[in-house]
Design an enzyme around this catalytic site. Structure first.
Site, PDB file in Angstrom:
ATOM      1  N   ARG A 134       0.797  -1.294  -0.024  1.00 36.90           N
ATOM      2  CA  ARG A 134       0.120  -0.001   0.083  1.00 36.90           C
ATOM      3  C   ARG A 134       0.812   1.136   0.141  1.00 36.90           C
ATOM      4  O   ARG A 134       1.944   1.366   0.578  1.00 36.90           O
ATOM      5  CB  ARG A 134      -0.983   0.242   1.354  1.00 36.90           C
ATOM      6  CG  ARG A 134      -2.012  -0.957   1.272  1.00 36.90           C
ATOM      7  CD  ARG A 134      -2.679  -0.745   2.355  1.00 36.90           C
ATOM      8  NE  ARG A 134      -2.312  -0.597   3.649  1.00 36.90           N
ATOM      9  CZ  ARG A 134      -2.173   0.347   4.446  1.00 36.90           C
ATOM     10  NH1 ARG A 134      -3.461   1.159   4.390  1.00 36.90           N
ATOM     11  NH2 ARG A 134      -1.650   0.448   5.460  1.00 36.90           N
TER      12      ARG A 134
ATOM     13  N   SER B 238       7.330  -4.996   7.237  1.00 31.08           N
ATOM     14  CA  SER B 238       6.950  -5.875   8.248  1.00 31.08           C
ATOM     15  C   SER B 238       7.556  -7.153   8.426  1.00 31.08           C
ATOM     16  O   SER B 238       6.883  -7.970   7.942  1.00 31.08           O
ATOM     17  CB  SER B 238       5.291  -5.882   8.478  1.00 31.08           C
ATOM     18  OG  SER B 238       5.014  -4.504   8.482  1.00 31.08           O
TER      19      SER B 238
ATOM     20  N   ASP C 212       5.223  -2.757  11.476  1.00 26.54           N
ATOM     21  CA  ASP C 212       3.784  -2.430  11.436  1.00 26.54           C
ATOM     22  C   ASP C 212       3.204  -2.592  12.660  1.00 26.54           C
ATOM     23  O   ASP C 212       2.388  -1.797  13.159  1.00 26.54           O
ATOM     24  CB  ASP C 212       3.042  -3.578  10.501  1.00 26.54           C
ATOM     25  CG  ASP C 212       3.338  -4.824  10.793  1.00 26.54           C
ATOM     26  OD1 ASP C 212       4.069  -5.485  11.800  1.00 26.54           O
ATOM     27  OD2 ASP C 212       2.384  -5.962  10.110  1.00 26.54           O
TER      28      ASP C 212
END
Ligand code: BGC
Length: 478
Positions: free
Chosen positions: A101, A166, A219
């Site tokens: 994203r 992450s 994250d």
């Protein structure tokens, strides 16, 4: 190289509709015995929950003492807390879940945030190809996002980007680190031991994309920061999604391995708790877990993650069903071609089956017959499938509770008002995951914990948190 935006899917969350095993009309004693054996194997008893917690707390202490321990307890270089008054505009790049994203984040103060984002699907081949190709893809996605949203820089300035990467990374500064190992189906070559920020910055520079990677964020750390922007008493950020992990605020004096600036009072620790119990000392691994682990891209690694996270629960369930079929205790011993393929039993199906409270279990039937192409199923088949799903799902939620309880006990935060931000598809969509976690916490600490500790969905912790981290990074360097 092209990048394809994909739409996001919102599924409303339902409650678990538990099946009482005593109500199953078993086809034989053998079937009843097999189900009882599964219940035994998959149930996390109150005692086992305590044992896991005790061992987990030991693991935390070891990781705080030195690098290289099973739980890495990574120092995030994020010190100091937020109060919601922070303002600024940042880009965030979030890599490590099912999708990549790119997010534009505007922090407007007073805990207010506006974001716009685009998701891009990462091709499976890129995940296991050459690292350079993967990072080039990331840069292309950021570039196309800037085009799509007509975001331009003035003069020769650069956008500041928070990079949520992450995976277990040993951080050496707020925007530097080295990858310890890949997880969650990623295995791009030439990356372990290298700095992901250097790879990304190089990909931007080669394309003359005016972006500077200001912060490298896990994250969980992002989730903690994002939740803290609205809930200043946030003590922990947790991800329960494709993978799982947690971050919390630790006192500097407890981080024996920290050799840096000693003036700060506390620092966020990215625990990398998915790696817990690599030694297989306490987790109740079954042969179904072992079978899945052997076939994964990272065998013998991320043992706790593989019992909790969305990437793996469906495959564990499939292994149990296959075993029952092979023993002619389910579907009259016949398998469908679809279920015969690895990874076809998606964790999303489990959510639907868990929530199925119809008298004929018709949602379960639809998944088995329409999606997984069984020509027909009996009520008994559907009940057994539902029970197996519930066992695997509940075990995951109770192990998550054990991990969270360990942190609350270690910090003592359960004794005071504290908030925990949790992000990830499993927490967001899986029926009753939050209830099971709260029940587990009450089992450990008693009823006070319900009054003191709140767990809430920290949506988009990775995007907003990365922006907040980029903001903090600027504070540290100014
Ligand atoms: C990674 C963690 C991450 C977690 C959740 C794990 O596989 O090692 O760094 O926080 O997944 O995304």
């Amino acid at each position: 190289m092209t990048s394809t935006p994909i739409a996001s899917k919102i599924i409303p969350k339902a409650a678990r509709a538990s099946l009482d095993p005593a109500t199953i009309d078993y086809t034989s004693d053998r079937q009843r015995n097999a189900v009882e054996a599964l219940i035994n194997e998959f149930t996390i008893s109150p005692q086992l929950l305590q044992d896991v917690k005790a061992s987990f707390m030991e693991g935390m202490k070891k990781g705080l003492k030195k690098d290289g321990e099973t739980m890495a307890m990574v120092t995030s270089y994020v010190m100091g807390r937020l109060d919601g008054s922070e303002v600024g505009s940042y880009l965030a790049l979030d890599v490590g879940g099912t999708n990549l994203r790119v997010v534009a984040v505007h922090l407007t103060g007073g805990g207010e945030i506006t974001t716009s984002q685009t998701k891009y699907r990462i091709d499976e081949k890129l995940k296991v190809g050459e690292a350079k190709a993967l990072f080039d893809f990331m840069a292309v996605c950021v570039d196309s996002f800037l085009d799509e949203h007509q975001i331009v820089v003035r003069g020769d300035t650069q956008f500041e980007l928070g990079f949520t990467f992450s995976f277990p990374v040993l951080q050496t500064s707020i925007n530097r680190g080295t990858l310890i190992t890949w997880t969650k189906g990623f295995n791009a070559s030439g990356m372990v031991g290298k700095d992901p920020v250097a790879f990304l910055q190089d990909a931007f520079n080669r394309r003359h994309i005016p972006v500077r990677v200001a912060a490298l964020v896990n994250d969980t750390v992002g989730t903690l920061l994002a939740h803290a922007y609205n809930h200043p008493d946030t003590c922990m950020g947790v991800i329960l999604g494709t993978g799982c992990n947690g971050a919390y605020i630790e006192k500097m004096e407890n981080i024996a391995k920290w050799k840096g600036d000693a003036s700060a009072k506390e620092m966020i620790i990215n625990m990398e708790f998915g790696a817990f119990d690599k030694e297989r000392q306490v987790l109740p691994l079954t042969m179904f877990d072992n079978k899945m682990d052997r076939k994964s891209v990272n065998p013998n690694k991320q043992i706790l993650e593989k019992m909790i996270a969305g990437m793996y629960l469906g495959e564990i369930t499939r292994n149990v069903l296959l075993n029952l079929i092979d023993r002619r205790l389910l579907f009259e011993g016949c398998i469908s071609a679809d279920l015969n393929q690895m990874w076809t039993f998606e964790t999303a199906y489990m959510s639907t089956i868990e929530a199925d409270n119809s008298a004929t279990l018709h949602a379960t039937r639809k998944i088995l017959e329409s999606t997984l192409s069984f020509s027909s199923t009996t009520m008994n088949d559907r009940q057994i499938v539902k029970l197996v799903v519930e066992l695997v799902g509940k075990r995951a939620a109770r192990l998550s509770a054990a991990a969270i309880a360990s942190v609350l006990d270690h910090t003592g935060d359960w004794k005071q008002k504290a908030a925990i931000g949790i992000d990830g598809s499993l927490f967001e969509y899986y029926p009753s995951f939050n209830t099971d976690i709260m029940d587990g916490l009450e089992e450990v600490f008693g009823p006070t914990v319900r009054q003191n500790v709140s767990i809430g969905l920290a949506q988009d912790g990775s995007g907003v948190g990365a922006a907040l981290c980029a903001l903090l990074a600027a504070k540290y360097t100014n």
